[in-house]
Scaffold this motif. Structure first.
Motif, PDB file in Angstrom:
ATOM      1  N   GLY A 187     -13.206  -5.696  12.624  1.00 34.34           N
ATOM      2  CA  GLY A 187     -12.083  -4.855  13.035  1.00 34.34           C
ATOM      3  C   GLY A 187     -11.283  -5.490  14.155  1.00 34.34           C
ATOM      4  N   GLU A 188     -11.982  -6.034  15.143  1.00 41.09           N
ATOM      5  CA  GLU A 188     -11.305  -6.694  16.264  1.00 41.09           C
ATOM      6  C   GLU A 188     -10.512  -7.894  15.792  1.00 41.09           C
ATOM      7  N   VAL A 189     -11.093  -8.710  14.927  1.00 43.49           N
ATOM      8  CA  VAL A 189     -10.403  -9.902  14.412  1.00 43.49           C
ATOM      9  C   VAL A 189      -9.138  -9.489  13.656  1.00 43.49           C
ATOM     10  N   HIS A 190      -9.252  -8.505  12.775  1.00 47.90           N
ATOM     11  CA  HIS A 190      -8.091  -8.059  11.996  1.00 47.90           C
ATOM     12  C   HIS A 190      -7.001  -7.475  12.902  1.00 47.90           C
ATOM     13  N   ARG A 191      -7.384  -6.709  13.909  1.00 44.24           N
ATOM     14  CA  ARG A 191      -6.374  -6.152  14.826  1.00 44.24           C
ATOM     15  C   ARG A 191      -5.649  -7.258  15.585  1.00 44.24           C
ATOM     16  N   ARG A 192      -6.384  -8.256  16.030  1.00 45.71           N
ATOM     17  CA  ARG A 192      -5.771  -9.369  16.772  1.00 45.71           C
ATOM     18  C   ARG A 192      -4.825 -10.147  15.858  1.00 45.71           C
ATOM     19  N   VAL A 193      -5.247 -10.428  14.640  1.00 43.83           N
ATOM     20  CA  VAL A 193      -4.395 -11.160  13.705  1.00 43.83           C
ATOM     21  C   VAL A 193      -3.131 -10.340  13.384  1.00 43.83           C
ATOM     22  N   LEU A 194      -3.288  -9.042  13.196  1.00 39.64           N
ATOM     23  CA  LEU A 194      -2.120  -8.198  12.925  1.00 39.64           C
ATOM     24  C   LEU A 194      -1.146  -8.223  14.103  1.00 39.64           C
ATOM     25  N   GLU A 195      -1.667  -8.139  15.302  1.00 40.01           N
ATOM     26  CA  GLU A 195      -0.789  -8.216  16.503  1.00 40.01           C
ATOM     27  C   GLU A 195      -0.037  -9.540  16.540  1.00 40.01           C
ATOM     28  N   GLU A 196      -0.734 -10.642  16.221  1.00 42.17           N
ATOM     29  CA  GLU A 196      -0.082 -11.964  16.201  1.00 42.17           C
ATOM     30  C   GLU A 196       1.015 -12.021  15.138  1.00 42.17           C
ATOM     31  N   LEU A 197       0.744 -11.468  13.957  1.00 41.75           N
ATOM     32  CA  LEU A 197       1.746 -11.476  12.897  1.00 41.75           C
ATOM     33  C   LEU A 197       2.951 -10.620  13.273  1.00 41.75           C
ATOM     34  N   GLU A 198       2.711  -9.482  13.894  1.00 43.30           N
ATOM     35  CA  GLU A 198       3.807  -8.601  14.295  1.00 43.30           C
ATOM     36  C   GLU A 198       4.641  -9.199  15.427  1.00 43.30           C
ATOM     37  N   ALA A 199       3.993 -10.026  16.256  1.00 35.01           N
ATOM     38  CA  ALA A 199       4.697 -10.654  17.370  1.00 35.01           C
ATOM     39  C   ALA A 199       5.622 -11.775  16.884  1.00 35.01           C
ATOM     40  N   GLY A 200       5.397 -12.237  15.667  1.00 31.04           N
ATOM     41  CA  GLY A 200       6.306 -13.234  15.128  1.00 31.04           C
ATOM     42  C   GLY A 200       5.651 -14.503  14.820  1.00 31.04           C
TER      43      GLY A 200
ATOM     44  N   MET B 139       8.627   3.220   4.049  1.00 36.11           N
ATOM     45  CA  MET B 139       7.898   2.093   4.612  1.00 36.11           C
ATOM     46  C   MET B 139       6.392   2.384   4.573  1.00 36.11           C
ATOM     47  N   THR B 140       5.626   1.382   4.273  1.00 36.57           N
ATOM     48  CA  THR B 140       4.178   1.515   4.163  1.00 36.57           C
ATOM     49  C   THR B 140       3.535   1.309   5.524  1.00 36.57           C
ATOM     50  N   SER B 141       2.645   2.222   5.896  1.00 36.68           N
ATOM     51  CA  SER B 141       1.899   2.014   7.139  1.00 36.68           C
ATOM     52  C   SER B 141       0.649   1.197   6.819  1.00 36.68           C
ATOM     53  N   LEU B 142       0.313   0.301   7.734  1.00 35.89           N
ATOM     54  CA  LEU B 142      -0.861  -0.555   7.600  1.00 35.89           C
ATOM     55  C   LEU B 142      -1.851  -0.154   8.676  1.00 35.89           C
ATOM     56  N   GLU B 143      -3.059   0.237   8.242  1.00 32.99           N
ATOM     57  CA  GLU B 143      -4.082   0.727   9.158  1.00 32.99           C
ATOM     58  C   GLU B 143      -5.293  -0.196   9.130  1.00 32.99           C
ATOM     59  N   ILE B 144      -5.926  -0.326  10.268  1.00 29.84           N
ATOM     60  CA  ILE B 144      -7.186  -1.061  10.355  1.00 29.84           C
ATOM     61  C   ILE B 144      -8.195  -0.121  10.994  1.00 29.84           C
ATOM     62  N   THR B 145      -9.317   0.070  10.302  1.00 30.82           N
ATOM     63  CA  THR B 145     -10.355   0.951  10.821  1.00 30.82           C
ATOM     64  C   THR B 145     -11.716   0.323  10.578  1.00 30.82           C
ATOM     65  N   VAL B 146     -12.677   0.720  11.368  1.00 31.95           N
ATOM     66  CA  VAL B 146     -14.060   0.310  11.153  1.00 31.95           C
ATOM     67  C   VAL B 146     -14.769   1.507  10.532  1.00 31.95           C
ATOM     68  N   GLY B 147     -15.344   1.291   9.359  1.00 29.56           N
ATOM     69  CA  GLY B 147     -16.023   2.385   8.690  1.00 29.56           C
ATOM     70  C   GLY B 147     -16.491   1.983   7.306  1.00 29.56           C
ATOM     71  N   ASP B 148     -17.145   2.901   6.670  1.00 29.20           N
ATOM     72  CA  ASP B 148     -17.722   2.730   5.342  1.00 29.20           C
ATOM     73  C   ASP B 148     -16.619   2.869   4.291  1.00 29.20           C
ATOM     74  N   ILE B 149     -16.421   1.856   3.473  1.00 23.39           N
ATOM     75  CA  ILE B 149     -15.390   1.886   2.436  1.00 23.39           C
ATOM     76  C   ILE B 149     -15.588   3.060   1.474  1.00 23.39           C
ATOM     77  N   THR B 150     -16.815   3.527   1.298  1.00 25.42           N
ATOM     78  CA  THR B 150     -17.073   4.624   0.366  1.00 25.42           C
ATOM     79  C   THR B 150     -16.786   5.996   0.983  1.00 25.42           C
ATOM     80  N   ARG B 151     -16.374   6.014   2.241  1.00 26.81           N
ATOM     81  CA  ARG B 151     -16.098   7.280   2.913  1.00 26.81           C
ATOM     82  C   ARG B 151     -14.634   7.367   3.371  1.00 26.81           C
ATOM     83  N   GLN B 152     -13.752   6.853   2.538  1.00 30.46           N
ATOM     84  CA  GLN B 152     -12.314   6.888   2.827  1.00 30.46           C
ATOM     85  C   GLN B 152     -11.690   7.972   1.950  1.00 30.46           C
ATOM     86  N   ALA B 153     -12.089   9.217   2.199  1.00 33.63           N
ATOM     87  CA  ALA B 153     -11.740  10.341   1.327  1.00 33.63           C
ATOM     88  C   ALA B 153     -10.237  10.606   1.239  1.00 33.63           C
ATOM     89  N   ASP B 154      -9.475  10.151   2.225  1.00 34.41           N
ATOM     90  CA  ASP B 154      -8.037  10.397   2.211  1.00 34.41           C
ATOM     91  C   ASP B 154      -7.250   9.310   1.469  1.00 34.41           C
TER      92      ASP B 154
END
Length: 172
Positions: A159-172, A1-16
């Motif tokens: 980040g806040e908007v994406h987290r809220r939308v993800l919570e709504e989608l997960e809730a059904g 299963m794929t994990s979905l992450e939401i973070t606030v940060g610089d796209i060019t500094r996602q070394a992992d």
């Protein structure tokens, strides 16, 4: 299963992450916003690698090496200009779907996205988040090689908007 992450940060500094996604322009050239940041961090080789792949259409994705970035690859997507490129929601979904399919075709385990089309292309953040998160969930439910998908958002409000939308989608 794929994990979905939401973070606030610089796209060019996602070394992992194996790959990052560039919110590209049609000609795949350095510009402002995400595209400018990625090209600056990757170095001039990125522009040279992009030149023969351009132009691209809204919804299309192409892949290059990451050059001086900490990521092996950059996946370049041209998002729609909101209400100009139609149907905007389908073209935006195509960006995420096509980028994920490129990642899967290269057997990558992880990919990080910015909030495509939400800058100068004018896509409303909440509407874009719904399209992005629904598409990522649908595609990753069918793909086994992707272990992690991250939305690396530059702005805390995004980040806040994406987290809220993800919570709504997960809730059904």
């Amino acid at each position: 299963m794929t994990s979905l992450e939401i973070t606030v940060g610089d796209i060019t500094r996602q070394a992992d992450m194996d790959a990052i996604v560039n919110a590209a322009n049609r000609e795949l050239k350095p510009g402002g916003g995400v595209a400018g940041a990625i090209h600056r961090a990757a170095g001039p080789e990125l522009a040279r690698a992009c030149a023969p792949l351009a132009p691209i259409r809204p919804g299309e994705a192409v892949i290059t090496a990451g050059f001086d970035l900490p990521n092996r690859y950059v996946i370049h997507c041209l998002g729609p200009v909101y209400q100009l490129d139609q149907p905007s929601d389908q073209l935006l979904a195509d960006c995420y779907r096509n980028a994920l399919e490129l990642a899967v075709s290269r057997e990558l385990a992880s990919v990080a996205f910015p909030a495509i089309s939400t800058g100068v292309f004018g896509y409303p953040m909440e509407e874009a988040a719904r399209v992005a998160l629904r598409t990522v969930r649908t595609v990753t439910e069918q793909r086994s090689s992707l272990q992690r998908v991250r939305l690396a958002l530059f702005d805390p409000t995004a980040g806040e908007v994406h987290r809220r939308v993800l919570e709504e989608l997960e809730a059904g």
